[in-house]
Design an enzyme around this catalytic site. Structure first.
Site, PDB file in Angstrom:
ATOM      1  N   SER A   1      35.094  25.442  56.950  1.00 35.10           N
ATOM      2  CA  SER A   1      34.856  26.436  57.996  1.00 35.10           C
ATOM      3  C   SER A   1      35.219  27.801  57.443  1.00 35.10           C
ATOM      4  O   SER A   1      36.055  27.910  56.528  1.00 35.10           O
ATOM      5  CB  SER A   1      35.717  26.137  59.225  1.00 35.10           C
ATOM      6  OG  SER A   1      35.721  27.228  60.128  1.00 35.10           O
TER       7      SER A   1
ATOM      8  N   LYS B   1      41.065  23.240  57.074  1.00 35.48           N
ATOM      9  CA  LYS B   1      39.784  23.574  56.470  1.00 35.48           C
ATOM     10  C   LYS B   1      39.959  24.240  55.107  1.00 35.48           C
ATOM     11  O   LYS B   1      39.113  24.098  54.215  1.00 35.48           O
ATOM     12  CB  LYS B   1      38.973  24.466  57.410  1.00 35.48           C
ATOM     13  CG  LYS B   1      38.562  23.760  58.704  1.00 35.48           C
ATOM     14  CD  LYS B   1      37.711  22.534  58.443  1.00 35.48           C
ATOM     15  CE  LYS B   1      37.194  21.901  59.718  1.00 35.48           C
ATOM     16  NZ  LYS B   1      36.294  20.748  59.461  1.00 35.48           N
TER      17      LYS B   1
ATOM     18  N   ALA C   1      44.358  25.792  58.257  1.00 33.74           N
ATOM     19  CA  ALA C   1      45.039  25.132  57.143  1.00 33.74           C
ATOM     20  C   ALA C   1      44.288  23.879  56.714  1.00 33.74           C
ATOM     21  O   ALA C   1      44.136  23.606  55.512  1.00 33.74           O
ATOM     22  CB  ALA C   1      46.469  24.785  57.530  1.00 33.74           C
TER      23      ALA C   1
ATOM     24  N   VAL D   1      39.118   8.155  61.165  1.00 34.36           N
ATOM     25  CA  VAL D   1      39.155   8.547  59.755  1.00 34.36           C
ATOM     26  C   VAL D   1      40.562   8.898  59.297  1.00 34.36           C
ATOM     27  O   VAL D   1      40.866   8.839  58.098  1.00 34.36           O
ATOM     28  CB  VAL D   1      38.199   9.719  59.468  1.00 34.36           C
ATOM     29  CG1 VAL D   1      36.754   9.329  59.748  1.00 34.36           C
ATOM     30  CG2 VAL D   1      38.578  10.968  60.266  1.00 34.36           C
TER      31      VAL D   1
ATOM     32  N   TYR E   1      43.984  24.316  62.326  1.00 34.63           N
ATOM     33  CA  TYR E   1      42.574  24.150  61.945  1.00 34.63           C
ATOM     34  C   TYR E   1      42.280  24.895  60.636  1.00 34.63           C
ATOM     35  O   TYR E   1      41.652  24.345  59.723  1.00 34.63           O
ATOM     36  CB  TYR E   1      41.692  24.680  63.073  1.00 34.63           C
ATOM     37  CG  TYR E   1      40.211  24.490  62.861  1.00 34.63           C
ATOM     38  CD1 TYR E   1      39.612  23.246  63.058  1.00 34.63           C
ATOM     39  CD2 TYR E   1      39.404  25.560  62.473  1.00 34.63           C
ATOM     40  CE1 TYR E   1      38.251  23.077  62.875  1.00 34.63           C
ATOM     41  CE2 TYR E   1      38.039  25.399  62.294  1.00 34.63           C
ATOM     42  CZ  TYR E   1      37.470  24.149  62.502  1.00 34.63           C
ATOM     43  OH  TYR E   1      36.107  23.990  62.317  1.00 34.63           O
TER      44      TYR E   1
ATOM     45  N   ASN F   1      32.312  14.939  58.317  1.00 33.94           N
ATOM     46  CA  ASN F   1      32.140  15.923  59.376  1.00 33.94           C
ATOM     47  C   ASN F   1      33.169  15.787  60.496  1.00 33.94           C
ATOM     48  O   ASN F   1      33.407  16.741  61.234  1.00 33.94           O
ATOM     49  CB  ASN F   1      30.733  15.791  59.961  1.00 33.94           C
ATOM     50  CG  ASN F   1      30.553  16.595  61.229  1.00 33.94           C
ATOM     51  OD1 ASN F   1      30.412  17.820  61.201  1.00 33.94           O
ATOM     52  ND2 ASN F   1      30.583  15.910  62.379  1.00 33.94           N
TER      53      ASN F   1
ATOM     54  N   ILE G   1      28.645  28.812  65.308  1.00 26.05           N
ATOM     55  CA  ILE G   1      27.474  27.968  65.541  1.00 26.05           C
ATOM     56  C   ILE G   1      27.442  27.543  67.009  1.00 26.05           C
ATOM     57  O   ILE G   1      28.488  27.228  67.593  1.00 26.05           O
ATOM     58  CB  ILE G   1      27.517  26.712  64.639  1.00 26.05           C
ATOM     59  CG1 ILE G   1      27.692  27.114  63.163  1.00 26.05           C
ATOM     60  CG2 ILE G   1      26.262  25.869  64.829  1.00 26.05           C
ATOM     61  CD1 ILE G   1      26.569  27.938  62.582  1.00 26.05           C
TER      62      ILE G   1
END
Length: 245
Positions: free
Chosen positions: A142, A159, A157, A64, A155, A90, A188
């Protein structure tokens, strides 16, 4: 092969939250689900993946983070099934380290998959959905993108960027009847959280008002709700057991 069902593409759908989302959508006869895998799956892996479902699912392979792959995957879905009703962004990754030890390459790599990947897929999906004058895009953010997290500068930044991207996509998409929302999961139970020590797990459980980690099914159900509710757009739904309230 065209279909009268609504076609839903889930990126990073071979495991964890992505797989749960794909399975939940596929359980509804209304949807034809297509899963994106980052890497080519061998025959055994394809059979194992298909065995997770009670109905046939499509598989498209690509990164992606690469615009040409994103464009090809969207076009493949449209060519094969005739339309694209739902895109769930996702696909994501982590490379955790404290900022002082994090390399620029690591920072860019995580942003590339998580944020640029979401942009790439959304951009080419929007072109299809605008012609249809209908469509839904769901992005996975998140709680780290809302409040930050130790060791996750890249991560967090990425999200956080997804939140802004979601709201802009919602504004632009609304001009042609397209909705876009985001889901921000908390702690989760996934392969990622399974790597945490018992001590860290207990610390988080003590901080979570519901005193437990969530399950992937809760995220899948939230995504399905946002797909179905036609008067919600530009929102970020937090699913975290009350951790960030």
């Amino acid at each position: 092969m065209t279909t009268t069902k609504q076609v839903a593409l889930v990126t990073g759908g071979t495991k964890g939250i992505g797989l749960a989302i794909a399975k939940h959508l596929a359980s509804n006869d209304q949807y034809q689900v297509v899963i994106n895998s980052h890497r080519e799956l061998d025959a055994d892996a394809v059979r194992a993946l298909q065995a997770e479902f009670s109905t046939e699912v499509g598989i498209v392979t690509g990164d992606v983070a690469q615009a040409e792959d994103a464009e090809r995957m969207i076009q493949t879905v449209v060519d094969q099934y005739g339309s694209l009703a739902v895109l769930v962004n996702n696909a994501g990754q982590t490379q955790d380290k404290l900022m002082t030890r994090m390399t620029e390459a690591s920072f860019k790599d995580v942003l590339g998959t998580n944020l640029v990947g979401t942009f790439n897929m959304s951009k080419f999906a929007l072109k299809v959905m605008q012609k249809q004058r209908a469509g839904v895009i769901i992005n996975m953010s998140s709680i780290a993108g809302l409040h930050g997290n130790l060791g996750q500068a890249n991560y967090s930044a990425s999200k956080a960027g997804i939140v802004g991207l979601t709201k802009t996509t919602a504004r632009e998409g609304a001009l042609r009847g397209i909705r876009c929302n985001a889901v921000a999961p908390g702690m989760i139970n996934t392969d990622m959280t399974a790597k945490l020590s018992d001590k860290i797990v207990k610390q988080f459980e003590n901080e979570i008002p519901l005193k437990r980690f969530g399950e992937v099914q809760s995220i899948a159900e939230t995504v399905a709700f946002l797909v179905e509710n036609d008067y919600i757009t530009g929102q970020v739904i937090t699913v975290d057991g009350g951790l960030t309230m």
